[in-house]
Design a protein around this motif. Structure first.
Motif, PDB file in Angstrom:
ATOM      1  N   ILE A 436     -85.002  53.676   9.743  1.00  0.00           N
ATOM      2  CA  ILE A 436     -86.502  53.659   9.946  1.00  0.00           C
ATOM      3  C   ILE A 436     -86.764  54.677  11.192  1.00  0.00           C
ATOM      4  O   ILE A 436     -87.430  55.852  11.028  1.00  0.00           O
ATOM      5  N   GLY A 437     -86.015  54.914  12.452  1.00  0.00           N
ATOM      6  CA  GLY A 437     -86.255  55.727  13.341  1.00  0.00           C
ATOM      7  C   GLY A 437     -85.693  57.200  12.862  1.00  0.00           C
ATOM      8  O   GLY A 437     -86.207  58.180  13.024  1.00  0.00           O
ATOM      9  N   ALA A 438     -84.558  57.126  12.208  1.00  0.00           N
ATOM     10  CA  ALA A 438     -83.786  58.327  11.844  1.00  0.00           C
ATOM     11  C   ALA A 438     -84.798  58.887  10.627  1.00  0.00           C
ATOM     12  O   ALA A 438     -84.916  60.334  10.665  1.00  0.00           O
ATOM     13  N   GLU A 462     -87.176  44.760   4.499  1.00  0.00           N
ATOM     14  CA  GLU A 462     -87.992  45.367   3.495  1.00  0.00           C
ATOM     15  C   GLU A 462     -88.642  46.757   4.197  1.00  0.00           C
ATOM     16  O   GLU A 462     -89.836  46.981   3.974  1.00  0.00           O
ATOM     17  N   SER A 463     -87.942  47.083   5.209  1.00  0.00           N
ATOM     18  CA  SER A 463     -88.437  48.249   5.971  1.00  0.00           C
ATOM     19  C   SER A 463     -88.530  49.410   5.204  1.00  0.00           C
ATOM     20  O   SER A 463     -87.926  49.733   4.274  1.00  0.00           O
ATOM     21  N   ARG A 464     -89.589  50.352   5.407  1.00  0.00           N
ATOM     22  CA  ARG A 464     -90.137  51.011   4.528  1.00  0.00           C
ATOM     23  C   ARG A 464     -90.755  52.465   5.018  1.00  0.00           C
ATOM     24  O   ARG A 464     -91.024  52.585   6.168  1.00  0.00           O
ATOM     25  N   ALA A 465     -90.729  53.554   4.311  1.00  0.00           N
ATOM     26  CA  ALA A 465     -91.767  54.685   4.684  1.00  0.00           C
ATOM     27  C   ALA A 465     -92.781  54.465   3.924  1.00  0.00           C
ATOM     28  O   ALA A 465     -92.804  54.491   2.548  1.00  0.00           O
ATOM     29  N   ARG A 466     -94.022  54.920   4.179  1.00  0.00           N
ATOM     30  CA  ARG A 466     -95.337  54.612   3.484  1.00  0.00           C
ATOM     31  C   ARG A 466     -95.868  56.209   3.381  1.00  0.00           C
ATOM     32  O   ARG A 466     -96.321  56.730   4.443  1.00  0.00           O
ATOM     33  N   PHE A 467     -96.114  56.552   2.096  1.00  0.00           N
ATOM     34  CA  PHE A 467     -96.831  57.981   1.882  1.00  0.00           C
ATOM     35  C   PHE A 467     -98.137  57.705   1.487  1.00  0.00           C
ATOM     36  O   PHE A 467     -98.165  56.763   0.604  1.00  0.00           O
ATOM     37  N   CYS A 468     -99.077  58.423   2.055  1.00  0.00           N
ATOM     38  CA  CYS A 468    -100.340  58.201   1.454  1.00  0.00           C
ATOM     39  C   CYS A 468    -100.693  59.826   0.828  1.00  0.00           C
ATOM     40  O   CYS A 468    -100.918  60.683   1.560  1.00  0.00           O
TER      41      CYS A 468
END
Length: 517
Positions: A436-438, A462-468
């Protein structure tokens, strides 16, 4: 995410498919192990803090109040001080420009492991903005919208200083509400100064004791809060699962209210157009069919879908080619596709007249700022093509193309992404807490601003990066976000996409949620 869903092809005019790949077993085990290690070290650090070996910088109960009811929740504090603080630098970054397709960030550093931050005086220029909800690119300080907002400020000023029902009702507010109603295809509409309050303050005005609210399990916090404040009975159905919803509807009709078994005064189904953490689109044709069959009411939150979906940008109703009259309460916000602020509710005239007299948000909140109202009017007219140009249609087409392209490229690279192929919200799974942080830090080093999300906003594994995605993004910007030749973690032997997408790990079969085929 395993779900059994109802397939009703006759209700869909075009194919509807969503995929949610299950977490690989090895990744799930390693994720739990990561949180376990962090928890063990967290208790060790708390032990050191207890004996003043390590400095404690969080809010704590005073010694003389230790026998009273605690003011702070222990586990929430534990999570904040031992896990969240490690990656706190990924959030609340100050922006010193228009948050458009690119933005400028104020550089900051921390000398005490993210407990406090210090601004260096430097600015990180031209950061590609992949986190704002600027779907149609109207968050800009030049162009027709900005010019109109400036003129409105000169005429009306910035603040109103009163509520709508007192001395804060301007002609520009009336014009905006009439335009919104015409845009949605409903009889009437009402605007509010805050999107969150549009849900949390209006649901209590619509339902109360003796009413039943059927809420999707992934509904936004504003919908959950509004349902709780209403004092209605709340029952939750599985996300986008029509079998689960129909079972709750059937049970509600058969059994009625608890103990008395009297019929419910109202049954209100609450769903969203696009779910902002999943990139999922509501199965609206099936929801409307169930609503009609069981004589319930439907509350549709189009915060993320209005302006971002449909051939005319009119949201999920337009996307499925449905009649707006089939949705009893149409809610949405101006904070995303319109580049403004506030929210609205549209529907029958009787509904809106009732809310004007009973909604706390209407009676007690200050009126919307005039330049914000003008931004909404101008951007909405552009979307509708009433400005005499094709700019609105071009932006809608560009958003659709960008969404399709970005999702396809991420899948080709091996990343696990969630949601519907037409959703501009693109969650990319990270899973492990260390990622997450990295991921957020490494993307910023490459001048890309992203939103990373973890527990408790998502399930723990289910941690994630969210692109909009935005219509303002160029193909060059989207390609920059894709895999670069340089590994994301130079210290690792494997390149970043392999590391992040879990290549080499046997995956479970991808579950497809499809309808209309």
């Amino acid at each position: 995410m395993n779900q059994n869903v109802t397939h009703n092809p006759s209700l869909y005019k075009k194919p509807f498919a969503e995929s949610f790949e299950e977490t690989p077993l090895l990744v799930a085990v390693l994720t739990y192990m990561g949180y376990g290690i962090l928890t063990i070290f967290g208790y060790l650090r708390d032990f050191l803090r207890h004996w003043n070996i390590e400095k404690c910088q969080v809010a704590r109960e005073r010694e003389e109040q230790k026998d009273f009811v605690p003011l702070y929740q222990d586990f929430e504090n534990f999570y904040t001080r031992n896990l969240y603080m490690r990656i706190r630098d990924n959030w609340n970054r100050p922006i010193c420009s228009v948050p458009g397709a690119k933005m400028d960030l104020v550089e900051r550093v921390s000398h005490d492991y993210n407990w406090t931050f210090e601004h260096t005086g430097k600015v990180v220029k031209e950061v590609i903005n992949m986190g704002s909800y600027n779907y149609l690119g109207f968050a800009e300080n030049v162009g027709a919208c900005a010019d109109a907002a400036i003129e409105s400020t000169k005429k009306y000023g910035v603040g109103v200083g009163s509520t709508r029902c007192e001395l804060g009702n301007l002609d520009i507010h009336e014009e905006m509400e009439q335009l919104v109603a015409r845009f949605l295809g409903v009889e009437s509409s009402m605007a509010f100064g805050m999107g969150f309050a549009t849900n949390s303050m209006n649901i209590p005005a619509l339902t109360g004791k003796g009413c039943l609210i059927l809420s999707d399990e992934l509904n936004h916090a504003s919908l959950v809060l509004g349902a709780r404040l209403s004092a209605s009975t709340i029952r939750v159905f599985k996300h986008n699962n029509m079998q689960s919803l129909e079972k709750l509807l059937r049970d509600a009709i058969v059994h009625g209210q608890p103990r008395t078994h009297r019929p419910w005064k109202k049954i209100l189904i609450v769903v969203e157009g696009i779910y902002s953490m999943e990139g999922s689109i509501v199965r609206l044709p099936e929801v409307i069919a169930l609503k009609k069959r069981y004589k319930a009411y439907l509350y549709l939150d189009e915060a993320h879908s209005i302006g971002a979906l449909g051939p005319n940008g009119r949201g999920v109703v337009d996307y499925f080619g449905l009649d707006p009259k089939d949705v009893d309460i149409m809610m949405g916000t101006f904070t995303k596709s319109f580049g403004a602020a506030g929210g609205y509710i549209g529907g029958k005239k009787e509904l809106i007249d009732y809310l004007r007299n009973h909604s706390h948000s209407a009676l007690y909140a200050t009126s919307m700022s005039p330049p914000v109202a003008q931004q909404i009017i101008t951007s909405m007219k552009i979307i509708m093509g009433e400005d005499g140009t094709t700019l609105g249609a071009d932006r809608l087409r560009q958003l659709s193309e960008n969404t399709t392209y970005f999702r396809r490229k991420l899948r080709e690279m091996g990343f696990i992404i969630y949601g519907n192929d037409d959703s501009p919200v693109v969650p990319m799974m990270l899973y492990m807490p260390a990622k997450i942080g990295a991921f957020g830090r490494e993307m910023l080093k490459r001048n890309i601003g992203t939103v990373v999300v973890g527990f408790p906003a998502t399930p723990i594994i289910e941690s994630r990066a969210r692109f909009c995605i935005s219509a303002a993004h160029t193909r060059e910007m989207l390609n920059t976000v894709k895999r670069s030749e340089e590994p994301l973690f130079p210290s690792l032997e494997k390149p970043a996409p392999r590391y992040f997408s879990n290549h080499g790990i046997r995956r479970k079969k991808k579950k497809k949620r499809s309808g209309g085929r």
